[in-house]
Design a protein around this motif. Structure first.
Motif, PDB file in Angstrom:
ATOM      1  N   ALA A 109       0.848  -1.188   0.000  1.00 43.20           N
ATOM      2  CA  ALA A 109       0.000   0.000   0.000  1.00 43.20           C
ATOM      3  C   ALA A 109       0.886   1.240   0.000  1.00 43.20           C
ATOM      4  CB  ALA A 109      -0.915  -0.004   1.216  1.00 43.20           C
ATOM      5  N   ALA A 110       0.499   2.212  -0.820  1.00 47.86           N
ATOM      6  CA  ALA A 110       1.220   3.484  -0.918  1.00 47.86           C
ATOM      7  C   ALA A 110       0.164   4.574  -1.039  1.00 47.86           C
ATOM      8  CB  ALA A 110       2.158   3.488  -2.121  1.00 47.86           C
ATOM      9  N   GLY A 111      -0.164   5.209   0.077  1.00 47.79           N
ATOM     10  CA  GLY A 111      -1.264   6.172   0.073  1.00 47.79           C
ATOM     11  C   GLY A 111      -2.547   5.437  -0.260  1.00 47.79           C
ATOM     12  N   THR A 112      -3.238   5.891  -1.311  1.00 51.64           N
ATOM     13  CA  THR A 112      -4.467   5.205  -1.724  1.00 51.64           C
ATOM     14  C   THR A 112      -4.194   4.206  -2.846  1.00 51.64           C
ATOM     15  OG1 THR A 112      -4.987   6.964  -3.291  1.00 51.64           O
ATOM     16  CG2 THR A 112      -5.919   7.154  -1.059  1.00 51.64           C
ATOM     17  N   GLY A 113      -2.948   4.057  -3.230  1.00 49.36           N
ATOM     18  CA  GLY A 113      -2.592   3.165  -4.326  1.00 49.36           C
ATOM     19  C   GLY A 113      -1.650   2.057  -3.897  1.00 49.36           C
ATOM     20  N   THR A 114      -0.755   1.676  -4.820  1.00 48.71           N
ATOM     21  CA  THR A 114       0.132   0.535  -4.599  1.00 48.71           C
ATOM     22  C   THR A 114       1.527   0.827  -5.115  1.00 48.71           C
ATOM     23  OG1 THR A 114      -1.731  -0.972  -4.933  1.00 48.71           O
ATOM     24  CG2 THR A 114       0.459  -1.928  -5.127  1.00 48.71           C
ATOM     25  N   ARG A 115       2.524   0.449  -4.331  1.00 48.70           N
ATOM     26  CA  ARG A 115       3.901   0.425  -4.816  1.00 48.70           C
ATOM     27  C   ARG A 115       4.114  -0.978  -5.370  1.00 48.70           C
ATOM     28  NH1 ARG A 115       6.749   0.150  -0.603  1.00 48.70           N
ATOM     29  NH2 ARG A 115       6.241   2.235   0.095  1.00 48.70           N
ATOM     30  N   VAL A 116       4.404  -1.065  -6.653  1.00 43.71           N
ATOM     31  CA  VAL A 116       4.606  -2.340  -7.343  1.00 43.71           C
ATOM     32  C   VAL A 116       6.104  -2.507  -7.562  1.00 43.71           C
ATOM     33  CG1 VAL A 116       4.117  -3.671  -9.436  1.00 43.71           C
ATOM     34  CG2 VAL A 116       2.391  -2.077  -8.540  1.00 43.71           C
ATOM     35  N   ARG A 117       6.641  -3.625  -7.070  1.00 44.47           N
ATOM     36  CA  ARG A 117       8.060  -3.929  -7.292  1.00 44.47           C
ATOM     37  C   ARG A 117       8.160  -5.269  -8.016  1.00 44.47           C
ATOM     38  NH1 ARG A 117      11.230  -4.219  -2.176  1.00 44.47           N
ATOM     39  NH2 ARG A 117      10.669  -6.396  -2.210  1.00 44.47           N
ATOM     40  N   TRP A 118       8.759  -5.240  -9.196  1.00 37.94           N
ATOM     41  CA  TRP A 118       8.958  -6.443 -10.010  1.00 37.94           C
ATOM     42  C   TRP A 118      10.432  -6.805  -9.960  1.00 37.94           C
ATOM     43  CZ3 TRP A 118      10.332  -6.371 -15.720  1.00 37.94           C
ATOM     44  CH2 TRP A 118      10.339  -7.667 -16.255  1.00 37.94           C
ATOM     45  N   THR A 119      10.715  -8.031  -9.553  1.00 44.90           N
ATOM     46  CA  THR A 119      12.086  -8.520  -9.507  1.00 44.90           C
ATOM     47  C   THR A 119      12.207  -9.680 -10.479  1.00 44.90           C
ATOM     48  OG1 THR A 119      12.261  -7.873  -7.183  1.00 44.90           O
ATOM     49  CG2 THR A 119      13.917  -9.402  -8.019  1.00 44.90           C
ATOM     50  N   LEU A 120      13.085  -9.534 -11.456  1.00 44.07           N
ATOM     51  CA  LEU A 120      13.391 -10.577 -12.433  1.00 44.07           C
ATOM     52  C   LEU A 120      14.753 -11.141 -12.055  1.00 44.07           C
ATOM     53  CD1 LEU A 120      13.174 -12.138 -15.132  1.00 44.07           C
ATOM     54  CD2 LEU A 120      14.047 -10.079 -16.252  1.00 44.07           C
ATOM     55  N   THR A 121      14.830 -12.439 -11.797  1.00 47.97           N
ATOM     56  CA  THR A 121      16.079 -13.057 -11.375  1.00 47.97           C
ATOM     57  C   THR A 121      16.422 -14.217 -12.295  1.00 47.97           C
ATOM     58  OG1 THR A 121      14.994 -14.584  -9.833  1.00 47.97           O
ATOM     59  CG2 THR A 121      15.637 -12.426  -8.983  1.00 47.97           C
ATOM     60  N   ALA A 122      17.733 -14.457 -12.448  1.00 50.70           N
ATOM     61  CA  ALA A 122      18.126 -15.515 -13.377  1.00 50.70           C
ATOM     62  C   ALA A 122      19.533 -16.009 -13.096  1.00 50.70           C
ATOM     63  CB  ALA A 122      18.050 -14.992 -14.812  1.00 50.70           C
ATOM     64  N   ASP A 123      19.796 -17.181 -13.620  1.00 56.74           N
ATOM     65  CA  ASP A 123      21.130 -17.745 -13.709  1.00 56.74           C
ATOM     66  C   ASP A 123      21.222 -18.391 -15.083  1.00 56.74           C
ATOM     67  OD1 ASP A 123      23.698 -18.522 -13.139  1.00 56.74           O
ATOM     68  OD2 ASP A 123      23.124 -20.195 -11.847  1.00 56.74           O
ATOM     69  N   GLY A 124      22.432 -18.460 -15.591  1.00 59.30           N
ATOM     70  CA  GLY A 124      22.621 -19.067 -16.900  1.00 59.30           C
ATOM     71  C   GLY A 124      24.069 -18.975 -17.319  1.00 59.30           C
ATOM     72  N   THR A 125      24.294 -19.235 -18.569  1.00 61.76           N
ATOM     73  CA  THR A 125      25.637 -19.132 -19.108  1.00 61.76           C
ATOM     74  C   THR A 125      26.108 -17.675 -19.013  1.00 61.76           C
ATOM     75  OG1 THR A 125      24.814 -18.702 -21.330  1.00 61.76           O
ATOM     76  CG2 THR A 125      25.202 -21.030 -20.745  1.00 61.76           C
ATOM     77  N   ALA A 126      27.403 -17.470 -19.107  1.00 59.29           N
ATOM     78  CA  ALA A 126      27.942 -16.109 -19.049  1.00 59.29           C
ATOM     79  C   ALA A 126      27.320 -15.208 -20.120  1.00 59.29           C
ATOM     80  CB  ALA A 126      29.467 -16.134 -19.160  1.00 59.29           C
ATOM     81  N   PRO A 127      27.194 -15.666 -21.381  1.00 60.66           N
ATOM     82  CA  PRO A 127      26.542 -14.798 -22.378  1.00 60.66           C
ATOM     83  C   PRO A 127      25.083 -14.482 -22.020  1.00 60.66           C
ATOM     84  CG  PRO A 127      27.783 -16.534 -23.474  1.00 60.66           C
ATOM     85  CD  PRO A 127      27.781 -16.858 -22.006  1.00 60.66           C
ATOM     86  N   PHE A 128      24.345 -15.446 -21.482  1.00 66.10           N
ATOM     87  CA  PHE A 128      22.954 -15.215 -21.091  1.00 66.10           C
ATOM     88  C   PHE A 128      22.893 -14.142 -20.004  1.00 66.10           C
ATOM     89  CE2 PHE A 128      19.465 -16.098 -18.147  1.00 66.10           C
ATOM     90  CZ  PHE A 128      18.371 -15.999 -18.990  1.00 66.10           C
ATOM     91  N   ARG A 129      23.736 -14.262 -18.981  1.00 66.02           N
ATOM     92  CA  ARG A 129      23.736 -13.277 -17.889  1.00 66.02           C
ATOM     93  C   ARG A 129      24.107 -11.892 -18.404  1.00 66.02           C
ATOM     94  NH1 ARG A 129      26.730 -17.414 -15.291  1.00 66.02           N
ATOM     95  NH2 ARG A 129      28.533 -16.008 -15.242  1.00 66.02           N
TER      96      ARG A 129
END
Length: 156
Positions: A109-129
């Motif tokens: 909750a943020a006042g009358t609305g919403t604080r939205v936090r999106w976290t994208l996480t990953a692991d992979g090959t060095a080129p992918f990262r």
């Protein structure tokens, strides 16, 4: 070619080698935002531009997502705690080099609305990262656009 990724738990969001975090405040309530994320999976195409078709699987325990450009994901929902957290991991994808991917949407909750936090996480090959880290500005623009579109959609 699709391949199976390492099955990670929700803790991966905090421990992944690559973590991209984006945040924005919108006017919709946390409950409405949560329902749009977790219950209206098919509706993602209306507000998250890169998503083409999206559909829930296994009575909401999973999702199938396709992105513009042809990337595909089959996902498992890890956490669905209304109205605060919605998280999922990718089980199968055609993205080359990916070994593990999870995303978390955290709502506060943020006042009358919403604080939205999106976290994208990953692991992979060095080129992918490297590609994922380099794509951070574009992912940020996509998130900001999606948050604005979601807010407009929920205001209707």
């Amino acid at each position: 070619m699709t391949h199976r990724l390492r099955p990670v738990g929700h803790e991966f969001v905090r421990t992944a080698p690559v973590r991209l975090v984006f945040e924005r405040e919108i006017s919709a309530s946390p409950e409405r935002v949560f329902r749009a994320l977790a219950e209206d999976v098919a509706g993602w195409t209306e507000w998250f531009g890169p998503v083409t078709p999206a559909r829930p699987l296994d009575d909401g325990a999973g999702r199938e997502i396709r992105l513009r450009g042809g990337t595909r994901f089959r996902e498992t929902v890890l956490v669905a705690e209304e109205p605060e957290v919605y998280a999922y991991r990718v089980d199968v994808t055609n993205a080359p080099g990916a070994r593990a991917v999870a995303e978390e949407w955290r709502l506060a909750a943020a006042g009358t609305g919403t604080r939205v936090r999106w976290t994208l996480t990953a692991d992979g090959t060095a080129p992918f990262r490297l590609v994922l880290k380099t794509a951070r500005p574009g992912r940020g623009r996509a998130f900001r656009s999606a948050a604005t579109s979601l807010d407009r959609r929920l205001a209707r």
